[in-house]
Design an enzyme around this catalytic site. Structure first.
Site, short mmCIF file in Angstrom:
data_model
loop_
_atom_site.label_atom_id
_atom_site.label_comp_id
_atom_site.label_asym_id
_atom_site.label_seq_id
_atom_site.Cartn_x
_atom_site.Cartn_y
_atom_site.Cartn_z
N GLU A 187 0.82 -1.19 0.00
CA GLU A 187 0.00 0.00 0.00
C GLU A 187 0.86 1.25 0.00
OE1 GLU A 187 -2.04 -0.91 3.54
OE2 GLU A 187 -0.48 -0.09 4.82
N CYS A 227 3.88 8.08 1.08
CA CYS A 227 4.50 7.04 1.91
C CYS A 227 4.55 5.75 1.08
CB CYS A 227 3.62 6.89 3.15
SG CYS A 227 4.21 5.65 4.27
N CYS A 272 7.10 -7.87 6.11
CA CYS A 272 8.36 -7.45 6.71
C CYS A 272 8.91 -8.61 7.53
CB CYS A 272 8.14 -6.24 7.63
SG CYS A 272 9.68 -5.51 8.23
N CYS A 329 8.84 -5.99 14.86
CA CYS A 329 8.55 -4.91 15.82
C CYS A 329 7.18 -5.15 16.43
CB CYS A 329 8.63 -3.55 15.12
SG CYS A 329 10.27 -3.24 14.43
N CYS A 378 3.81 -3.20 15.34
CA CYS A 378 3.63 -2.91 13.92
C CYS A 378 2.75 -3.97 13.27
CB CYS A 378 4.99 -2.87 13.22
SG CYS A 378 4.86 -2.59 11.45
N GLY A 410 7.47 -2.76 5.11
CA GLY A 410 8.81 -3.28 4.90
C GLY A 410 9.92 -2.49 5.57
N GLU A 411 11.07 -3.11 5.62
CA GLU A 411 12.28 -2.45 6.13
C GLU A 411 13.14 -2.11 4.90
OE1 GLU A 411 13.89 -1.10 8.78
OE2 GLU A 411 15.50 -0.85 7.32
N SER A 456 13.43 5.45 6.10
CA SER A 456 13.20 5.19 7.52
C SER A 456 13.65 3.77 7.82
CB SER A 456 11.71 5.34 7.82
OG SER A 456 11.43 4.99 9.15
N ASN A 488 -0.90 3.86 16.16
CA ASN A 488 -2.08 3.53 15.37
C ASN A 488 -2.57 2.15 15.75
OD1 ASN A 488 -3.14 5.31 13.23
ND2 ASN A 488 -0.95 5.48 12.79
N CYS A 535 0.63 2.29 8.22
CA CYS A 535 1.41 1.13 8.66
C CYS A 535 0.79 -0.23 8.36
CB CYS A 535 1.65 1.24 10.16
SG CYS A 535 2.20 2.85 10.67
N1 SAH Z 1 10.87 -0.48 8.64
C1 SAH Z 1 10.95 0.96 8.64
C2 SAH Z 1 9.70 1.61 8.06
C3 SAH Z 1 8.53 1.27 8.91
S1 SAH Z 1 7.07 2.23 8.92
C4 SAH Z 1 11.22 1.46 10.04
O1 SAH Z 1 11.16 0.65 10.97
O2 SAH Z 1 11.53 2.61 10.21
C5 SAH Z 1 7.44 3.81 9.48
C6 SAH Z 1 7.26 4.10 10.96
O3 SAH Z 1 5.98 3.71 11.49
C7 SAH Z 1 8.29 3.40 11.81
O4 SAH Z 1 8.84 4.32 12.72
C8 SAH Z 1 7.48 2.37 12.53
O5 SAH Z 1 8.10 1.97 13.71
C9 SAH Z 1 6.17 3.11 12.75
N2 SAH Z 1 5.03 2.25 13.09
C10 SAH Z 1 4.86 0.94 12.82
N3 SAH Z 1 3.69 0.52 13.32
C11 SAH Z 1 3.10 1.57 13.89
C12 SAH Z 1 1.84 1.77 14.54
N4 SAH Z 1 0.97 0.79 14.69
N5 SAH Z 1 1.56 2.99 14.99
C13 SAH Z 1 2.42 4.02 14.81
N6 SAH Z 1 3.60 3.91 14.20
C14 SAH Z 1 3.95 2.70 13.75
#
Ligand code: SAH
Length: 380
Positions: free
Chosen positions: A106, A119, A126, A130, A133, A178-179, A210, A309, A352
């Protein structure tokens, strides 16, 4: 020549596009013409490229294609945020390596006053875990190709062009699924094309990778790209970060902060944005704010406080606004620039991995999370 052997021109950067033409005995300026059609005007039909001769267009139709991921769902939020779900199964090379198990990603466009942020996703699912996430719960399917990453920007720009609003696309953040640094080369090539005038011409500070903290890849990034860097910190110490961002066990905070410092030292305009998701009762108390302030005070740092979120069975709750304000106040007392982020597009799950998460939770990993992990802490 069969379709699968065609070269997807979205996979090529400008240098490679020039080589594509020179290999075929064509002049280099053809690359300039074609790149403008593709990335500036978002045209995928060679017949529309009217400044090319008919024979050149025939050659392109035979040897090449412009194939972006297909939009399968588009939603618009009351606040103007747009979200697209993209199907990657139309990507010939990709579906040869992975069975078609619903390869969807997405992307989200967030218009604001004076800027618009897209975004973009870098992987289907992924492989990192985390804990807060929703993408993590879907498991990992595969990396995206350059064409699939750039194709997202192409699709978004095309929609905005149709609306006469393409100038609003000013920023790209690799913060979708994804990372990004686990898919290093395609991501770096794609972000460099986003910043190239022969690509999307976005300014260097407005294209952001990121990362959860893939230290060796961050080290390489120092040389390979001029884009901006955001680091998902989420905790001020190793014990909590081990729990929230498990890659921390491999690359703990001292390593991570070390590479962030080298990043900043490597160029005059380089800084790091630290992301910190506000999880009620987990990482949002005063003591933790002080710890974070101490960690960042001597650094070229900016902190984004992201309201969590929520998603089903996450086991976490969003910190209250008062908590976020207090956290910011403490960080400010250390001289750390802190920006509480607004939530956007809540009504369309524009965050996310959430929409795709609803249509496909194909891994069995969600069972592992059936019980909230932090239920006790959260219920107090
Ligand atoms: N893998 C990358 C990109 C991830 S998404 C990274 O870890 O940075 C971008 C951001 O959204 C990251 O900081 C991630 O930790 C955050 N994120 C993931 N799930 C989330 C959620 N449920 N609520 C708020 N932020 C979230």
């Amino acid at each position: 020549m069969s379709d699968t052997a065609k070269i997807n021109l979205l996979d090529l950067n400008f240098e490679q596009l020039k080589a594509f033409f020179s290999d075929r005995g064509e002049k280099a300026f053809r690359a300039t013409q074609v790149t403008k059609w593709i990335h500036h005007r978002c045209v995928d039909d060679f017949d529309e490229m009217t400044d090319l001769s008919k024979s050149l267009r025939e050659m392109l139709k035979r040897d090449a294609e412009v194939r972006a991921p297909e939009v399968v769902l588009e939603q618009k939020s009351a606040d103007g945020t747009r979200k697209w779900v993209l199907d990657l199964d139309n990507q010939a090379t990709a579906s040869r390596t992975t069975p078609a198990i619903g390869n969807k990603v997405e992307m989200v466009f967030i218009p604001e006053d004076g800027r618009g942020t897209l975004c973009v996703s870098s992987q289907v699912g992924c492989s990192l875990d985390c804990s807060f996430c929703s993408t993590a719960r879907q498991g990992f399917s595969r990396n995206l190709s350059v064409a699939e990453i750039i194709g997202q920007v192409w699709q978004a720009k095309r929609t905005l062009l149709e609306l006469g609003e393409d100038e609003r696309l000013t920023n790209v953040v690799m913060m979708g699924m994804g990372e990004p640094l686990m898919n290093y080369r395609p991501v770096i090539q794609a972000v460099n094309t986003m910043m190239d005038d022969m690509g999307y011409g976005l300014s260097k500070r407005k294209v952001t990778i990121s990362t959860s903290g893939m230290v060796p890849a961050m080290e390489r990034m120092i040389e390979d790209t001029q884009c901006a860097l955001a680091v998902s910190l989420h905790a001020p110490n190793d014990s909590l970060r081990d729990e929230l961002v498990p890659i921390n066990k491999k690359h703990p905070l001292n390593e991570l902060m070390g590479v962030c410092d080298r990043w900043v030292e490597a160029g005059p305009k380089r800084n790091v944005t630290y992301e910190y998701v506000m999880l009620e009762g987990v990482n949002d108390n005063r003591e933790q704010a002080h710890e974070l302030g101490k960690l960042l005070k001597a650094r070229e740092a900016k902190v984004n406080l992201i309201p969590f979120n929520p998603f089903p069975n996450s086991g976490y709750k969003r910190s209250s606004e008062a908590r976020i304000k207090e956290f910011k106040r403490i960080l400010n007392s250390y001289g750390v620039f802190t920006f509480p982020r607004k939530t956007r597009g809540d009504d369309i799950d524009a965050a996310c991995g959430q929409l795709v998460g609803k249509v496909q939770d194909r891994s069995r990993r969600h069972l592992k999370f059936a019980q909230p992990r932090f239920g006790e802490r959260n219920s107090k």
